[in-house]
Enzyme design. Structure first.
Site, PDB file in Angstrom:
ATOM      1  CG  HIS A  64      31.080  39.339  40.520  1.00  0.00           C
ATOM      2  ND1 HIS A  64      30.473  40.055  42.252  1.00  0.00           N
ATOM      3  CD2 HIS A  64      29.566  40.339  39.573  1.00  0.00           C
ATOM      4  CE1 HIS A  64      29.572  40.712  42.212  1.00  0.00           C
ATOM      5  NE2 HIS A  64      29.192  40.591  40.865  1.00  0.00           N
ATOM      6  NE  ARG A  69      31.231  42.148  35.293  1.00  0.00           N
ATOM      7  CZ  ARG A  69      29.710  41.267  35.848  1.00  0.00           C
ATOM      8  NH1 ARG A  69      29.931  41.634  35.907  1.00  0.00           N
ATOM      9  NH2 ARG A  69      30.651  40.073  36.867  1.00  0.00           N
ATOM     10  CG  ASP A 103      45.441  55.526  30.638  1.00  0.00           C
ATOM     11  OD1 ASP A 103      44.763  56.145  29.622  1.00  0.00           O
ATOM     12  OD2 ASP A 103      45.698  56.404  31.509  1.00  0.00           O
ATOM     13  CD  GLU A 109      24.359  44.389  37.195  1.00  0.00           C
ATOM     14  OE1 GLU A 109      24.585  43.329  36.878  1.00  0.00           O
ATOM     15  OE2 GLU A 109      25.719  45.035  37.586  1.00  0.00           O
ATOM     16  CG  ASP A 118      23.476  42.031  40.501  1.00  0.00           C
ATOM     17  OD1 ASP A 118      23.513  41.810  42.197  1.00  0.00           O
ATOM     18  OD2 ASP A 118      24.319  41.494  39.715  1.00  0.00           O
TER      19      ASP A 118
END
Length: 258
Positions: free
Chosen positions: A48, A73, A87, A152, A178
């Site tokens: 987000h 995230r 990576d 969620e 959510d």
């Protein structure tokens, strides 16, 4: 030389409770600043916030000098996205919208090298492997990767017990916003039904032996989550800290003219 110890994963395995903060401003200076505040962990948000791989990498770089552990995230649980942030040097990955044990099992494969997983082997030229300086990275990295999945939705809650049985999932984060929306209570995280569902989920997670997580900026909710067994708890967000402080300052001085 082996992959470095993941202090976040180690602390959760030891049963410690860790407090964190969300990073949504996608700015290295802000990330560096919050990294000096004393939080145990910080989420670099790729879902987000206006982050991309380069800005995530840059924030991983500045947090390397911090005692706050970086959690990345990803925007969704895609193998290629997870491979890229690993990576780039992330050791802990948070994946949103996990609704089934099958999804969780694939995510475990995504963070695991062959022959047991699907993570691409390119550590010799990656930041994670110190650009070939960490010679034993490929054989030691799996043990230091921490996988956190977000439950969620009502579908996710229905599958929670099965998700908790998936070996390789280190923690389950309950996404309150959510979940509230899916339950028909958009924006009302403190609704009784939502709170009951959250606390029940956290209790079940704790009982499973895995770590439960939550983001809460409401002290009552935070205390309830801790009592229910939550062990990685985000208590703020850089966006909200700046926004609320700026609004309060502006209101304070404008009110002096009334």
């Amino acid at each position: 030389m082996p992959a470095p110890l993941n202090p976040f994963k180690h602390s959760l395995a030891q049963g410690q409770t860790l407090f964190g903060c969300w990073l949504g401003l996608a700015d290295t200076l802000t990330t560096e600043l919050v990294g000096t505040a004393g939080f145990d962990w910080l989420v670099i948000d790729g879902e987000h916030a206006p982050n991309d791989l380069r800005s995530i990498t840059a924030q991983l770089q500045v947090l390397e000098a911090s005692n706050s552990h970086a959690v990345v995230r990803v925007p969704l649980g895609e193998t290629y996205l997870i491979k890229q942030v690993l990576d780039a040097g992330a050791q802990t990955v948070l994946v949103p919208m996990v609704d089934s044990a099958d999804q969780a099992r694939q995510l475990v494969r995504d963070v695991t090298y062959p022959p047991h997983g699907d993570r691409g082997v390119g550590y010799a030229v990656s930041r994670a492997g110190r650009f070939s300086m960490t010679a034993d990275y490929g054989t030691t990295a799996d043990a230091q990767i921490c996988l956190l999945v977000q439950v969620e939705s009502l579908r996710g809650l229905a599958a929670l017990d099965d998700i908790l049985k998936v070996e390789g999932v280190d923690g389950v984060f309950i996404g309150p916003a959510d979940l509230a929306a899916d339950m028909g209570h958009m924006g009302d995280l403190m609704h009784g039904e939502v709170q009951s569902a959250i606390m029940d989920a956290l209790t079940r997670i704790a009982a499973s032996g895995k770590a439960g997580g939550i983001l809460s900026t409401n002290d009552i909710m935070t205390q309830a989550a801790l009592a229910a067994g939550a062990r990685f708890v985000a208590v703020g967000a850089d966006v909200l800290l700046l926004s609320h402080a700026a609004q309060a300052l502006a209101t304070k001085w404008k009110n002096t003219l009334k």
